[in-house]
Design an enzyme around this catalytic site. Structure first.
Site, mmCIF file in Angstrom:
data_model
loop_
_atom_site.group_PDB
_atom_site.id
_atom_site.type_symbol
_atom_site.label_atom_id
_atom_site.label_comp_id
_atom_site.label_asym_id
_atom_site.label_seq_id
_atom_site.Cartn_x
_atom_site.Cartn_y
_atom_site.Cartn_z
ATOM 1 N NE ARG A 3 -3.574 2.162 2.804
ATOM 2 C CZ ARG A 3 -3.218 3.243 3.498
ATOM 3 N NH1 ARG A 3 -2.007 3.323 4.023
ATOM 4 N NH2 ARG A 3 -4.071 4.224 3.676
ATOM 5 C CB SER A 6 -12.221 -1.001 2.456
ATOM 6 O OG SER A 6 -10.830 -1.146 2.304
ATOM 7 C CE LYS A 39 -8.529 4.087 4.777
ATOM 8 N NZ LYS A 39 -8.742 5.142 3.872
HETATM 9 C C1 TPS Z 1 -7.635 -5.444 4.078
HETATM 10 N N1 TPS Z 1 -7.661 0.683 5.854
HETATM 11 C C2 TPS Z 1 -8.550 0.768 6.873
HETATM 12 S S1 TPS Z 1 -7.849 1.233 8.333
HETATM 13 C C3 TPS Z 1 -6.290 1.286 7.671
HETATM 14 C C4 TPS Z 1 -6.368 0.961 6.301
HETATM 15 C C5 TPS Z 1 -5.206 0.932 5.397
HETATM 16 C C6 TPS Z 1 -5.072 1.673 8.488
HETATM 17 C C7 TPS Z 1 -4.548 0.570 9.376
HETATM 18 O O1 TPS Z 1 -3.331 0.952 9.993
HETATM 19 N N2 TPS Z 1 -8.791 -3.412 4.781
HETATM 20 C C8 TPS Z 1 -7.761 -3.962 4.094
HETATM 21 N N3 TPS Z 1 -6.855 -3.202 3.471
HETATM 22 C C9 TPS Z 1 -6.931 -1.831 3.546
HETATM 23 N N4 TPS Z 1 -5.997 -1.103 2.912
HETATM 24 C C10 TPS Z 1 -7.978 -1.218 4.279
HETATM 25 C C11 TPS Z 1 -8.906 -2.067 4.872
HETATM 26 C C12 TPS Z 1 -8.068 0.296 4.485
HETATM 27 P P1 TPS Z 1 -2.952 0.553 11.498
HETATM 28 O O2 TPS Z 1 -2.917 -0.942 11.596
HETATM 29 O O3 TPS Z 1 -1.581 1.133 11.697
HETATM 30 O O4 TPS Z 1 -3.972 1.179 12.408
#
Ligand code: TPS
Length: 211
Positions: free
Chosen positions: A39, A111, A140
């Site tokens: 990502r 998502s 994010k």
């Molecule tokens: C499988 N997304 C939702 S919260 C987040 C992201 C990137 C940040 C998490 O960071 N589900 C999947 N892939 C994605 N890219 C998303 C949702 C979107 P942290 O773990 O540091 O809180």
């Protein structure tokens, strides 16, 4: 896809770590990561040929350990690299269109956090959904308010049977709540990418959940 593939789903781009992302990924896999998403988003993210190059290198680490390599949002890159899958958000290209572009063997993730979004993802043939943010996240930049593990519980009660990963602010201390709510796995960025020891962080996360 096998639900077990989603148990510990790590996501990273070059701006999520101050270390070499290739080393962080390899360590994370040694610690038990079962799936990886590239990502490359947000401030300072690589673009163009540099983004492609890092993607290729990360994919070769994944291939060495037979961990699926999934590209976030960038369908053209996923196709070019022959990635194992592509993940899209609600603001990205609709899955219906993505499906027309990619080989049928490619994994598709979406998502989704409402029942409508989950039903739509299911209808369009998504292989899994990512539900979140479960908890507050700083990673994010455009993240919305946390929806909590109860959202997953509600989706299960409404007969959403698709594989689900919870995401957003997940760490050792709250991971099991997400599984107990009905998720097939946990997905995270910072708990591994920002850890002093990514291998140990991944291992402790894996050990903190049971199905
Ligand atoms: C499988 N997304 C939702 S919260 C987040 C992201 C990137 C940040 C998490 O960071 N589900 C999947 N892939 C994605 N890219 C998303 C949702 C979107 P942290 O773990 O540091 O809180």
């Amino acid at each position: 896809m096998k639900r077990e593939t989603l148990s510990l789903y790590f996501i990273m781009g070059s701006n999520n770590t101050s270390e070499d992302p290739l080393i962080v990924l390899e360590q994370a896999i040694m610690g038990g990561v079962t799936c990886f998403q590239y990502r490359e988003k947000g401030s300072g993210a690589l673009t163009g040929i540099e983004k492609e190059k890092l993607g290729r290198e990360l994919m070769s680490v994944c291939r060495k350990y037979q961990v699926p390599f999934i590209v976030n949002d960038d369908v053209d890159l996923a196709i070019k690299l022959k990635a194992d899958g592509v993940h899209t958000g609600q603001d990205d290209q609709p899955l219906e269109e993505v499906k027309k572009m990619i080989p049928s063997s490619m994994i598709t993730g979406v998502s989704a956090k409402t029942l409508d979004e989950a039903r739509e993802a299911e209808k369009q043939g998504a292989d899994y959904i990512g539900v979140g943010p479960m908890f507050a996240t700083k990673t994010k930049e455009d993240a919305e308010a946390p929806v909590g593990p109860s959202t997953i519980q509600q989706l299960r009660r409404q007969k959403i049977t698709l594989p689900i990963v919870g995401i957003g602010g997940i760490e050792v201390g709250n991971a099991q709540q997400v599984i107990d709510a009905g998720a097939d796995g946990i997905s995270l960025i910072s708990a591994i990418s920002q850890a002093k020891d990514p291998e140990q962080a991944a291992r402790l996360l894996r050990e903190s959940i049971s199905f």
